[in-house]
Design a protein around this motif. Structure first.
Motif, short mmCIF file in Angstrom:
data_model
loop_
_atom_site.label_atom_id
_atom_site.label_comp_id
_atom_site.label_asym_id
_atom_site.label_seq_id
_atom_site.Cartn_x
_atom_site.Cartn_y
_atom_site.Cartn_z
N SER A 72 0.83 -1.20 0.00
CA SER A 72 0.00 0.00 0.00
C SER A 72 0.87 1.26 0.00
O SER A 72 1.59 1.53 0.96
CB SER A 72 -0.92 0.01 1.23
OG SER A 72 -1.54 1.28 1.38
N GLU A 73 0.76 2.03 -1.06
CA GLU A 73 1.51 3.28 -1.14
C GLU A 73 1.06 4.25 -0.05
O GLU A 73 1.86 4.99 0.53
CB GLU A 73 1.30 3.91 -2.54
CG GLU A 73 2.47 4.75 -3.00
CD GLU A 73 2.31 5.16 -4.45
OE1 GLU A 73 2.23 6.37 -4.67
OE2 GLU A 73 2.27 4.28 -5.33
N GLU A 74 -0.23 4.24 0.23
CA GLU A 74 -0.77 5.13 1.25
C GLU A 74 -0.16 4.82 2.63
O GLU A 74 0.18 5.74 3.39
CB GLU A 74 -2.29 4.97 1.33
CG GLU A 74 -2.94 5.88 2.37
CD GLU A 74 -4.44 5.63 2.51
OE1 GLU A 74 -5.05 6.28 3.38
OE2 GLU A 74 -4.98 4.78 1.76
N GLU A 75 0.02 3.54 2.93
CA GLU A 75 0.57 3.18 4.23
C GLU A 75 2.06 3.53 4.32
O GLU A 75 2.55 3.89 5.39
CB GLU A 75 0.33 1.70 4.53
CG GLU A 75 -1.14 1.38 4.70
CD GLU A 75 -1.40 0.32 5.75
OE1 GLU A 75 -0.44 -0.32 6.23
OE2 GLU A 75 -2.57 0.15 6.12
N TRP A 76 2.78 3.42 3.21
CA TRP A 76 4.17 3.87 3.21
C TRP A 76 4.25 5.36 3.51
O TRP A 76 5.11 5.81 4.28
CB TRP A 76 4.83 3.58 1.85
CG TRP A 76 5.38 2.20 1.72
CD1 TRP A 76 4.87 1.19 0.96
CD2 TRP A 76 6.53 1.66 2.37
NE1 TRP A 76 5.64 0.06 1.08
CE2 TRP A 76 6.67 0.32 1.93
CE3 TRP A 76 7.47 2.17 3.26
CZ2 TRP A 76 7.71 -0.51 2.37
CZ3 TRP A 76 8.50 1.35 3.71
CH2 TRP A 76 8.61 0.02 3.27
N ASP A 77 3.34 6.13 2.92
CA ASP A 77 3.31 7.58 3.18
C ASP A 77 3.03 7.85 4.66
O ASP A 77 3.66 8.72 5.28
CB ASP A 77 2.24 8.26 2.33
CG ASP A 77 2.60 8.30 0.84
OD1 ASP A 77 3.81 8.13 0.53
OD2 ASP A 77 1.69 8.47 0.01
N LYS A 78 2.09 7.11 5.24
CA LYS A 78 1.78 7.28 6.66
C LYS A 78 2.98 6.93 7.53
O LYS A 78 3.28 7.63 8.51
CB LYS A 78 0.59 6.39 7.04
CG LYS A 78 -0.75 6.85 6.52
CD LYS A 78 -1.85 5.91 7.00
CE LYS A 78 -3.23 6.36 6.52
NZ LYS A 78 -4.29 5.43 7.02
N LEU A 79 3.65 5.86 7.18
CA LEU A 79 4.83 5.42 7.93
C LEU A 79 5.89 6.51 7.98
O LEU A 79 6.41 6.86 9.05
CB LEU A 79 5.40 4.15 7.30
CG LEU A 79 6.70 3.62 7.91
CD1 LEU A 79 6.41 2.72 9.09
CD2 LEU A 79 7.52 2.87 6.88
N HIS A 80 6.24 7.05 6.82
CA HIS A 80 7.29 8.06 6.76
C HIS A 80 6.87 9.35 7.44
O HIS A 80 7.69 10.04 8.07
CB HIS A 80 7.70 8.30 5.31
CG HIS A 80 8.40 7.15 4.69
ND1 HIS A 80 9.56 6.62 5.21
CD2 HIS A 80 8.12 6.40 3.57
CE1 HIS A 80 9.97 5.61 4.46
NE2 HIS A 80 9.11 5.45 3.47
N ARG A 81 5.58 9.68 7.35
CA ARG A 81 5.07 10.87 8.03
C ARG A 81 5.17 10.70 9.54
O ARG A 81 5.63 11.60 10.26
CB ARG A 81 3.61 11.11 7.62
CG ARG A 81 2.89 12.21 8.37
CD ARG A 81 3.48 13.58 8.09
NE ARG A 81 2.70 14.62 8.75
CZ ARG A 81 3.21 15.78 9.14
NH1 ARG A 81 4.48 16.05 8.92
NH2 ARG A 81 2.46 16.68 9.72
N ALA A 82 4.77 9.54 10.04
CA ALA A 82 4.83 9.28 11.48
C ALA A 82 6.28 9.30 11.97
O ALA A 82 6.58 9.89 13.02
CB ALA A 82 4.18 7.94 11.80
N ALA A 83 7.18 8.66 11.22
CA ALA A 83 8.59 8.63 11.62
C ALA A 83 9.17 10.04 11.68
O ALA A 83 9.90 10.39 12.61
CB ALA A 83 9.38 7.77 10.65
N ASP A 84 8.83 10.86 10.69
CA ASP A 84 9.34 12.23 10.66
C ASP A 84 8.87 13.02 11.89
O ASP A 84 9.65 13.73 12.52
CB ASP A 84 8.87 12.92 9.37
CG ASP A 84 9.36 14.35 9.26
OD1 ASP A 84 10.59 14.56 9.12
OD2 ASP A 84 8.54 15.27 9.35
N LEU A 85 7.60 12.86 12.24
CA LEU A 85 7.06 13.56 13.40
C LEU A 85 7.72 13.07 14.70
O LEU A 85 8.00 13.86 15.61
CB LEU A 85 5.55 13.38 13.47
CG LEU A 85 4.74 14.10 12.38
CD1 LEU A 85 3.28 13.65 12.42
CD2 LEU A 85 4.84 15.62 12.54
N ILE A 86 7.97 11.77 14.78
CA ILE A 86 8.62 11.20 15.97
C ILE A 86 10.05 11.75 16.10
O ILE A 86 10.47 12.18 17.18
CB ILE A 86 8.63 9.66 15.89
CG1 ILE A 86 7.21 9.12 16.10
CG2 ILE A 86 9.58 9.06 16.93
CD1 ILE A 86 7.05 7.65 15.80
#
Length: 458
Positions: free
Chosen positions: A386-400
């Motif tokens: 899922s491309e959408e889930e990859w985007d969510k993953l990287h967004r969450a990591a960046d915020l962390i």
């Protein structure tokens, strides 16, 4: 031809440019990828010196690799070149109990060293979760630590001397065999944590400690991870220094129970696994203090019945990273955003923010790790199709990552920067990164040692 010259140094069987070997040496446990041109397996420092000198003459990158258990792409040849497989240099050269030290080759596996030291009544305190596979030079290169760093500290505390091959092929010693030294620049500490960007470790002299006479694991249950974080502040403020202090949140607990239903771990919003060690009297006193300061905040407090139960608890803790995959067979664990560290008193705030990020981005995040020294591992798993889930993953990591830095912390407390977190080095080290770059240029003017790492040569 370079291939033939490499074979002259290490022998035909110890050099490869086959497609299968190139593929096998193109990654570690992270998502960072890079294809080497040659894989070379040296067996002594003289061979490493000759290989590096040859690489320097040809301005070809050289990347040292042990077990490739790293989670940040530190041993991945992102710019091609030569991968040096150091795992064959695995001799425990000398055990010097009288001087509280051992001398080892770079490829010695962590658990093997402690198994060898145990009959002597000693141990090497850093205790990474990957003990059964990681090599000691890799642990040194990343300044790794693990579960017992609360009391015993990180790897850098135990490195007395290193034999290092520099970028021109020259061999130096960085320290001494004394337990302390105050002469000249601390080149040993400079190499520890440098991730192979300044030199290649070919031998190490390590300080060792006597095994504690007793150990006890205490399990404390809480209705939330934030309360568990507050309990850690209480424990440490009481003057009690546990040998280990680990947190498992509710998601992590469910993952572990799914992985091994026989594990006797309570259901809770979060649990702390607090280990105290030392003499029997000291262990008894410390365990009573832990119980006392956590009364009223912990829902349940119990101690392991015996050493066997303690060992089972720690065995369960070591497989947490893999256990998350049991929660949803359609999702895979991706090691991104997983190694932040914050000041002790900021732990509850960091945990609260991870929960907020999880809700905001819409991705489940489990929290576990070495909370006693402020090191939190945030585990995320996604549907990798899922491309959408990859985007969510990287967004969450960046915020962390950004929240950890904002709280005065770091994007990596023990796993290293490698190629996975290099974009955050300038944010975390705005004034010192230029100094790091100057050191890199001075010791490696051609930029051949593990290039593309630590944000040093973008």
């Amino acid at each position: 031809m370079l291939l033939n010259r490499l074979k002259e140094i290490v022998g035909d069987k110890n050099v490869s440019n086959s497609a299968s070997d190139i593929c096998c040496y193109s990654s570690d446990a992270s998502r960072v990828k890079g294809r080497p041109e040659y894989v070379v397996r040296p067996h002594n420092s003289e061979q490493v010196s000759k290989i590096v000198k040859l690489a320097s003459e040809n301005e070809m990158p050289v990347v040292a690799r042990g077990a490739a258990s790293g989670l940040a792409g530190g041993a991945v040849p992102v710019r091609g070149g030569i991968v040096l497989d150091m795992s064959g240099m695995d001799e425990i050269i000398d055990i010097d109990i009288d001087n509280l030290q051992v001398t080892i080759g770079p490829g010695v596996v962590h658990s093997r060293l402690n198994e060898t030291l145990k009959p002597h009544g000693f141990f090497f305190p850093p205790d990474p979760g990957s003990t059964a596979m990681c090599t000691l030079a890799g642990l040194i290169a990343n300044n790794g630590s693990g579960m017992r760093s609360v009391k015993y500290g990180t790897t850098k505390r135990y490195v007395l001397d290193l034999e290092v091959v520099l970028a021109d092929g020259s061999i130096i010693r960085t320290g001494s065999r004394t337990l302390k030294m105050a002469s000249g620049y601390d080149l040993t500490s400079l190499m520890v944590g440098s991730e192979g960007t300044l030199g290649i470790i070919t031998e190490a002299v390590l300080k060792i400690y006597p095994l504690p006479r007793a150990r006890l694991v205490i399990l404390l249950s809480f209705d939330s991870a934030e309360k568990a974080g507050g309990a850690v502040v209480r424990i440490l403020s009481s003057g009690t220094i546990p040998s280990a202090c680990e947190i498992l949140d509710s998601t992590t607990i469910r993952a572990l129970k799914s992985y091994d239903p026989s594990l006797d771990i309570p259901d809770a919003g979060a649990i702390l696994m607090v280990e105290v060690d030392g003499s029997e009297g000291a262990v008894s006193e410390a365990s009573e203090m832990v119980k006392k300061v956590c009364e009223g905040i912990a829902d349940d407090i119990r101690a392991a019945k015996d050493e066997q139960e303690s060992d089972r608890i720690w065995a369960g803790r070591r497989i947490v990273g893999a256990a998350i995959s049991r929660l949803d067979p359609l999702r895979n664990r991706v090691y991104v955003g997983e190694d932040v560290g914050v000041p002790i008193k900021k732990i509850p705030e960091m945990i609260e923010n991870v929960h907020r990020i999880s809700d905001e981005v819409g991705i489940p995040i489990m929290i576990y790790g070495h909370i006693g020294d402020g090191n939190l591992h945030t585990g995320m798993s996604i549907d990798m199709l899922s491309e959408e889930e990859w985007d969510k993953l990287h967004r969450a990591a960046d915020l962390i990552y950004r929240k950890a830095i904002e709280l005065g912390g770091t994007v990596s407390a023990e796993h290293g920067i490698g190629g996975a977190r290099s974009n955050y080095m300038e944010l975390e080290h705005p004034t010192s990164l230029p100094v790091m770059s100057l050191i890199k240029k001075a010791l490696d003017p051609k930029g051949i040692l593990n290039p593309g790492k630590l944000g040093l040569d973008k």
